[in-house]
Design a protein around this motif. Sequence first.
Motif, PDB file in Angstrom:
ATOM      1  N   HIS A  88     -57.519   0.735 -40.954  1.00  0.00           N
ATOM      2  CA  HIS A  88     -56.272   0.305 -40.312  1.00  0.00           C
ATOM      3  C   HIS A  88     -55.341  -0.341 -41.338  1.00  0.00           C
ATOM      4  O   HIS A  88     -54.130  -0.086 -41.336  1.00  0.00           O
ATOM      5  N   LYS A  89     -55.894  -1.170 -42.218  1.00  0.00           N
ATOM      6  CA  LYS A  89     -55.046  -1.824 -43.208  1.00  0.00           C
ATOM      7  C   LYS A  89     -54.482  -0.814 -44.201  1.00  0.00           C
ATOM      8  O   LYS A  89     -53.374  -0.994 -44.729  1.00  0.00           O
TER       9      LYS A  89
ATOM     10  N   ASP B 274     -55.930   6.331 -39.424  1.00  0.00           N
ATOM     11  CA  ASP B 274     -56.643   6.256 -38.156  1.00  0.00           C
ATOM     12  C   ASP B 274     -58.146   6.365 -38.429  1.00  0.00           C
ATOM     13  O   ASP B 274     -58.624   7.430 -38.841  1.00  0.00           O
TER      14      ASP B 274
ATOM     15  N   THR C 120     -54.826  -8.175 -40.217  1.00  0.00           N
ATOM     16  CA  THR C 120     -55.499  -6.918 -39.944  1.00  0.00           C
ATOM     17  C   THR C 120     -55.016  -6.380 -38.597  1.00  0.00           C
ATOM     18  O   THR C 120     -54.402  -7.098 -37.790  1.00  0.00           O
ATOM     19  N   TYR C 121     -55.344  -5.118 -38.339  1.00  0.00           N
ATOM     20  CA  TYR C 121     -55.000  -4.510 -37.053  1.00  0.00           C
ATOM     21  C   TYR C 121     -55.596  -5.312 -35.898  1.00  0.00           C
ATOM     22  O   TYR C 121     -54.927  -5.567 -34.890  1.00  0.00           O
ATOM     23  N   GLU C 122     -56.861  -5.707 -36.029  1.00  0.00           N
ATOM     24  CA  GLU C 122     -57.513  -6.453 -34.954  1.00  0.00           C
ATOM     25  C   GLU C 122     -56.833  -7.800 -34.727  1.00  0.00           C
ATOM     26  O   GLU C 122     -56.697  -8.259 -33.589  1.00  0.00           O
TER      27      GLU C 122
ATOM     28  N   GLN D 285     -53.662  -8.433 -35.316  1.00  0.00           N
ATOM     29  CA  GLN D 285     -52.390  -8.121 -34.667  1.00  0.00           C
ATOM     30  C   GLN D 285     -52.567  -7.910 -33.167  1.00  0.00           C
ATOM     31  O   GLN D 285     -51.790  -8.436 -32.353  1.00  0.00           O
TER      32      GLN D 285
ATOM     33  N   LEU E 255     -46.608  -5.687 -38.693  1.00  0.00           N
ATOM     34  CA  LEU E 255     -46.704  -4.226 -38.714  1.00  0.00           C
ATOM     35  C   LEU E 255     -45.714  -3.632 -39.710  1.00  0.00           C
ATOM     36  O   LEU E 255     -46.045  -2.715 -40.468  1.00  0.00           O
TER      37      LEU E 255
ATOM     38  N   ASN F  50     -46.910  -4.408 -43.304  1.00  0.00           N
ATOM     39  CA  ASN F  50     -48.069  -3.610 -43.698  1.00  0.00           C
ATOM     40  C   ASN F  50     -47.740  -2.125 -43.829  1.00  0.00           C
ATOM     41  O   ASN F  50     -48.504  -1.359 -44.401  1.00  0.00           O
TER      42      ASN F  50
ATOM     43  N   SER G  30     -50.013   6.257 -35.937  1.00  0.00           N
ATOM     44  CA  SER G  30     -50.738   5.071 -35.497  1.00  0.00           C
ATOM     45  C   SER G  30     -49.829   3.851 -35.542  1.00  0.00           C
ATOM     46  O   SER G  30     -49.781   3.058 -34.601  1.00  0.00           O
ATOM     47  N   PHE G  31     -49.082   3.713 -36.639  1.00  0.00           N
ATOM     48  CA  PHE G  31     -48.160   2.591 -36.763  1.00  0.00           C
ATOM     49  C   PHE G  31     -47.104   2.627 -35.665  1.00  0.00           C
ATOM     50  O   PHE G  31     -46.868   1.634 -34.974  1.00  0.00           O
TER      51      PHE G  31
ATOM     52  N   HIS H 222     -48.461   1.707 -32.079  1.00  0.00           N
ATOM     53  CA  HIS H 222     -48.727   0.289 -31.867  1.00  0.00           C
ATOM     54  C   HIS H 222     -47.437  -0.534 -31.913  1.00  0.00           C
ATOM     55  O   HIS H 222     -47.290  -1.515 -31.168  1.00  0.00           O
TER      56      HIS H 222
END
Length: 316
Positions: A54-55, A59, A161-163, A165, A195, A198, A209-210, A213
């Motif tokens: 994710h970073k 995906d 990180t995604y999590e 966020q 977001l 990153n 993916s970006f 979200h």
Amino acid sequence: MALFNVSALICEMRKAKGLTQAQLAEGICSRQTISAIEKGNRKPDWFTFKLIMHKLGVDPNHYFNDMASADDVFIQRQVKKLDNLILTLDWDGLKVEHDNMEKDKRFSTGEGRRALLGLKANLYNQGKYSNPQLAIEASMERLKINRPHFKLENAHKYILTYEEQMAINALATVYYDIEAYEQCIALKKLVLHSLEKNNKNSMNDTNLSFSFHYFIVATGLCLAFKEYGMYEDCIAWADKAIKLYNGSRHTEYYIRILRYKAFSLLKLGQEEGKALYKKALLYAYIFDEYLEMGFESMKSEYNENFGDILDLSLDM
């Protein structure tokens, strides 16, 4: 996927992204762990691999069959089951799953723990078992899984990180539901800025993916602005998100953002809001069965707020 390929994949993607090992590790693991993974001395578990991908703007689900253990497969299926229960607002079903997961060791650490805390945040956020304080505590604990000393006041300094966020976005939703709109807005803006930071070179449809979200979080932010009466801000952020619309996965959120923007325009006395609301309603008519707020509810909202019946005839 062989361990050597995992190591090379992470190493090459990190370098292409322009990140140091320390930057990639932030909020996920130690720099030494990243070094060991890239050297092929250590295989990341699915949870760590997922955060790393994710970073890196990739995906992770593309690699699920290669990286996931039997426990990871079970947890993934459980998350999908929970998503369906949340979608149908089955609070008793969620409570049963919550109680079962509390007793299952697979949900005590890593991805499993994250899934359980996400369930707690949803279960206690609204409905029959609503307890905002417990929902906030679950979201904050989720933020500390990989960063034990996480502090919201320092979050703008972190490479989130995604999590992290998604946990902050969940926390913002709790604040929205208790009508603490200022806190909600501040947290959602924090996630969106993270977001953007990153993915600074990916503000387009190529990074699906970006954009997906971003659309989810921006939709909630526009709703908070609308409910708080900050109509200019709602319009500005709606315009920003709409540029990322690429159909399919975004459609429900696209309809919501059109509605929030149209509502705000009309509240500011701008007549173009009427045409935009009509557009949102026509989309809602087509996708009615998939929407949380369907065609009839949207039409009623318009009539109640603006006192006339919207002409939905098409120009020929």
